[in-house]
Design a protein around this motif. Structure first.
Motif, PDB file in Angstrom:
ATOM      1  N   LEU A   1       0.863  -1.180   0.000  1.00 22.68           N
ATOM      2  CA  LEU A   1       0.000   0.000   0.000  1.00 22.68           C
ATOM      3  C   LEU A   1       0.903   1.233   0.000  1.00 22.68           C
ATOM      4  O   LEU A   1       1.779   1.360   0.841  1.00 22.68           O
ATOM      5  N   THR A   2       0.635   2.117  -0.954  1.00 19.45           N
ATOM      6  CA  THR A   2       1.388   3.369  -1.028  1.00 19.45           C
ATOM      7  C   THR A   2       0.445   4.527  -0.742  1.00 19.45           C
ATOM      8  O   THR A   2      -0.614   4.640  -1.361  1.00 19.45           O
ATOM      9  N   VAL A   3       0.799   5.346   0.184  1.00 16.76           N
ATOM     10  CA  VAL A   3       0.006   6.522   0.535  1.00 16.76           C
ATOM     11  C   VAL A   3       0.749   7.749   0.013  1.00 16.76           C
ATOM     12  O   VAL A   3       1.943   7.914   0.266  1.00 16.76           O
ATOM     13  N   ILE A   4       0.035   8.608  -0.754  1.00 15.51           N
ATOM     14  CA  ILE A   4       0.666   9.833  -1.245  1.00 15.51           C
ATOM     15  C   ILE A   4      -0.053  11.043  -0.663  1.00 15.51           C
ATOM     16  O   ILE A   4      -1.209  10.961  -0.231  1.00 15.51           O
ATOM     17  N   GLN A   5       0.652  12.129  -0.686  1.00 13.83           N
ATOM     18  CA  GLN A   5       0.122  13.373  -0.126  1.00 13.83           C
ATOM     19  C   GLN A   5      -0.988  13.925  -1.014  1.00 13.83           C
ATOM     20  O   GLN A   5      -0.895  13.886  -2.237  1.00 13.83           O
ATOM     21  N   GLN A   6      -2.030  14.419  -0.370  1.00 17.74           N
ATOM     22  CA  GLN A   6      -3.094  15.103  -1.104  1.00 17.74           C
ATOM     23  C   GLN A   6      -2.499  16.313  -1.818  1.00 17.74           C
ATOM     24  O   GLN A   6      -1.503  16.889  -1.366  1.00 17.74           O
ATOM     25  N   ALA A   7      -3.113  16.718  -2.911  1.00 16.85           N
ATOM     26  CA  ALA A   7      -2.708  17.955  -3.577  1.00 16.85           C
ATOM     27  C   ALA A   7      -2.935  19.119  -2.618  1.00 16.85           C
ATOM     28  O   ALA A   7      -3.886  19.112  -1.830  1.00 16.85           O
ATOM     29  N   LEU A   8      -2.063  20.091  -2.669  1.00 15.86           N
ATOM     30  CA  LEU A   8      -2.239  21.276  -1.838  1.00 15.86           C
ATOM     31  C   LEU A   8      -3.488  22.027  -2.287  1.00 15.86           C
ATOM     32  O   LEU A   8      -3.940  21.889  -3.424  1.00 15.86           O
ATOM     33  N   VAL A   9      -4.028  22.833  -1.417  1.00 18.67           N
ATOM     34  CA  VAL A   9      -5.199  23.633  -1.767  1.00 18.67           C
ATOM     35  C   VAL A   9      -4.778  24.689  -2.786  1.00 18.67           C
ATOM     36  O   VAL A   9      -3.793  25.403  -2.602  1.00 18.67           O
ATOM     37  N   ALA A  10      -5.519  24.764  -3.887  1.00 16.22           N
ATOM     38  CA  ALA A  10      -5.229  25.749  -4.932  1.00 16.22           C
ATOM     39  C   ALA A  10      -5.658  27.135  -4.469  1.00 16.22           C
ATOM     40  O   ALA A  10      -6.743  27.306  -3.906  1.00 16.22           O
ATOM     41  N   ASN A  11      -4.802  28.113  -4.695  1.00 13.11           N
ATOM     42  CA  ASN A  11      -5.110  29.516  -4.418  1.00 13.11           C
ATOM     43  C   ASN A  11      -4.680  30.346  -5.609  1.00 13.11           C
ATOM     44  O   ASN A  11      -3.756  29.974  -6.336  1.00 13.11           O
ATOM     45  N   THR A  12      -5.345  31.480  -5.797  1.00 10.72           N
ATOM     46  CA  THR A  12      -4.996  32.394  -6.887  1.00 10.72           C
ATOM     47  C   THR A  12      -4.954  33.814  -6.363  1.00 10.72           C
ATOM     48  O   THR A  12      -5.388  34.099  -5.252  1.00 10.72           O
ATOM     49  N   GLY A  13      -4.464  34.700  -7.201  1.00  9.48           N
ATOM     50  CA  GLY A  13      -4.414  36.115  -6.858  1.00  9.48           C
ATOM     51  C   GLY A  13      -5.772  36.783  -7.029  1.00  9.48           C
ATOM     52  O   GLY A  13      -6.800  36.121  -7.201  1.00  9.48           O
ATOM     53  N   ASN A  14      -5.756  38.099  -7.010  1.00 10.82           N
ATOM     54  CA  ASN A  14      -6.982  38.894  -7.107  1.00 10.82           C
ATOM     55  C   ASN A  14      -7.515  38.934  -8.532  1.00 10.82           C
ATOM     56  O   ASN A  14      -6.765  38.775  -9.497  1.00 10.82           O
ATOM     57  N   ASP A  15      -8.814  39.202  -8.649  1.00 13.34           N
ATOM     58  CA  ASP A  15      -9.423  39.432  -9.955  1.00 13.34           C
ATOM     59  C   ASP A  15      -8.754  40.651 -10.588  1.00 13.34           C
ATOM     60  O   ASP A  15      -8.256  41.540  -9.884  1.00 13.34           O
ATOM     61  N   GLN A  16      -8.751  40.694 -11.928  1.00 15.96           N
ATOM     62  CA  GLN A  16      -8.069  41.774 -12.645  1.00 15.96           C
ATOM     63  C   GLN A  16      -8.939  42.296 -13.784  1.00 15.96           C
ATOM     64  O   GLN A  16      -9.765  41.572 -14.327  1.00 15.96           O
TER      65      GLN A  16
END
Length: 185
Positions: A1-16
């Motif tokens: 059994l191989t356990v991998i890390q969840q993807a990090l939470v995606a974040n973005t900058g401000n609307d433009q």
């Protein structure tokens, strides 16, 4: 059994908000490590196309910029940054890129001659499809003053101009300018 890390939470900058034919500042996508990240155009305005937007240097760069084609449809484009680390669930975050149309080029009618106290015929400005127009006095003869000319409606392309009864004789330059903030012609 191989356990991998969840993807990090995606974040973005401000609307433009940017003009047709220009490039945004960095979109501020978060680091996808240990997974991968991908920018996509997930929503477009009516008449628009995902091809209106190009990611620079590419769509896998977290802080990519977005270039907008000169003929792109104005409106809101949703740019989505998705962080994945298969087989785990991915996360996404959005930036709204508001594209503003470039203002139309201003055109005017022919030169006119009027008497002191007289009124011109229509100044013949073009009606802007994108932006708003404004008449102004941009040059006066020696001893003249911009207040010597009064517009019937300075924001109307078909405005007339009246010279006050004691206006300094000479040539006054009347300019029709079209703007569509924040874009310039």
């Amino acid at each position: 059994l191989t356990v991998i890390q969840q993807a990090l939470v995606a974040n973005t900058g401000n609307d433009q908000t940017i003009c047709q034919g220009s490039t945004s500042v960095g979109l501020g996508g978060s680091s996808p490590s240990p997974g991968t990240g991908l920018w996509t155009v997930s929503n477009i305005p009516v008449g628009g196309s995902a091809g209106d937007i190009t990611f620079n240097p590419n769509n896998t760069t977290p802080n990519a910029t977005a270039s907008v084609n000169i003929g792109a449809q104005s409106g809101n484009y949703t740019l989505t940054w998705t962080v994945s680390n298969a087989p785990c669930n991915s996360t996404s975050s959005n930036v709204i890129l508001t594209v503003v149309a470039l203002p139309d080029n201003a055109t005017v009618g022919v030169d006119q001659t009027i008497c002191q106290g007289g009124t011109s015929s229509s100044l013949g400005g073009n009606a802007p499809a994108a932006g708003t127009g404004l008449w102004s006095v941009t040059a006066v003869p020696p001893g003249g003053n911009i207040s010597n000319i009064i517009f019937s409606n300075a924001s109307s392309p078909t405005s007339t101009a009246t010279a006050i009864t004691n206006a300094t004789p000479g040539t006054y330059t009347l300019t029709w300018s079209i703007s569509n903030s924040p874009c310039t012609p």
